[in-house]
Design an enzyme around this catalytic site. Structure first.
Site, PDB file in Angstrom:
ATOM      1  N   GLY A   1       0.831  -1.205   0.000  1.00  0.00           N
ATOM      2  CA  GLY A   1       0.000   0.000   0.000  1.00  0.00           C
ATOM      3  C   GLY A   1       0.860   1.247   0.000  1.00  0.00           C
TER       4      GLY A   1
ATOM      5  N   HIS B   1       4.730   2.481  -7.939  1.00  0.00           N
ATOM      6  CA  HIS B   1       3.747   1.388  -8.041  1.00  0.00           C
ATOM      7  C   HIS B   1       2.927   1.523  -9.320  1.00  0.00           C
ATOM      8  CE1 HIS B   1       4.029   1.388  -3.444  1.00  0.00           C
ATOM      9  NE2 HIS B   1       4.422   0.191  -3.797  1.00  0.00           N
TER      10      HIS B   1
END
Ligand code: PAF
Length: 272
Positions: free
Chosen positions: A27, A33
């Site tokens: 996360g 990402h």
């Protein structure tokens, strides 16, 4: 976007689809990402992104507790990227089954971050192996910023004959060279400016070493200068030969700087 929380739902999905691109994350999603996810989506149409802050790879409770978590923002990013499947496992589903593979830790795990974060890489390889056994992806996408993690996961996969290909992805950087990292969310503006200063300086020094044809790479003065900038703790600053993973001694070796240092309580790593 389908959010999968239960192992049985994951199993159902895995039985239905057969060619999976997998992006594991903890996360705190950022542009790095995003780039992994975009690459994964290009490679295969079934992309699974996991979000799981793995307690086994943290050395201190404090670090685990303060690791950036913002699921709402993460979902927004994943929706924007049209990710089809997000896996949010619970601890028991990940750690309660007996694995088929044996964790393999290449000796490089003892160097750099391994020296300063005992147990960290064992925790990383353990959790990634479990994801691989559960998801059986065709590809796994990992960033080069975490070079050591990437290398060790590759070695584990080869040793255990796991049928997943590792796709190594380039580090994504902010304008002033700071690599995107979830931990950057814990930096205030002043600390971010300090991080920029350090990375800019290190870049310059590396270029000088390459150009100057100095006989011996000497990092002592570079360390001193970084401490002078106001960095309180440097875990390591090393020049590593990328061909043999030994300390580079000469300017003409194929080396990268590898560094880990603290700005306040935030630990930043990079290699370039
Ligand atoms: O790089 C990370 O975010 C983590 O180490 C990983 C690969 C998701 C394993 O927990």
């Amino acid at each position: 976007m389908k959010i999968i929380r239960q192992k049985k739902d994951l199993d159902n999905l895995i039985n239905k689809i057969n060619s999976i691109s997998f992006v594991p994350t903890m996360g705190g999603l950022h542009k790095g990402h995003e780039s992994l996810i975009k690459k994964a989506k290009k490679k295969d149409k079934h992309t699974i992104v996991s979000i799981f802050v793995n307690p086994k790879q943290f050395n201190s409770k404090r670090d685990f507790n303060t690791y950036p978590r913002n699921l709402k923002k993460d979902f927004k990013v994943l929706k924007k990227l049209n990710v089809k499947y997000v896996y949010l496992p619970n601890y028991t589903d990940i750690f309660s089954f007996k694995t088929n593979n044996v964790i393999y830790l290449h000796p490089f795990s003892k160097k750099l971050c391994g020296r300063h974060r005992p147990g960290h890489f064992k925790g990383v390889v353990n959790v990634v192996n479990r994801f691989l056994e559960l998801i059986k992806p065709k590809y796994i996408f990992l960033g080069k910023k975490d070079f050591q993690q990437l290398f060790l996961i590759k070695k584990h996969i080869i040793k255990n004959h796991i049928r997943t290909s590792v796709i190594s992805c380039n580090t994504v950087r902010e304008k002033k060279l700071l690599p995107f990292s979830s931990r950057n969310y814990n930096l205030n503006a002043k600390n971010k400016a300090l991080a920029f200063k350090v990375f800019k300086f290190l870049r310059k020094e590396k270029t000088l070493i390459k150009k100057n044809e100095v006989k011996k790479i000497n990092l002592i003065n570079i360390r001193k200068k970084i401490l002078k900038f106001g960095i309180k703790k440097i875990d390591y600053l090393e020049a590593i030969n990328l061909n043999n993973l030994r300390k580079a001694k000469k300017f003409n070796e194929n080396f990268n700087f590898f560094c880990a240092f603290y700005i306040g309580a935030v630990r930043l790593i990079d290699n370039f």
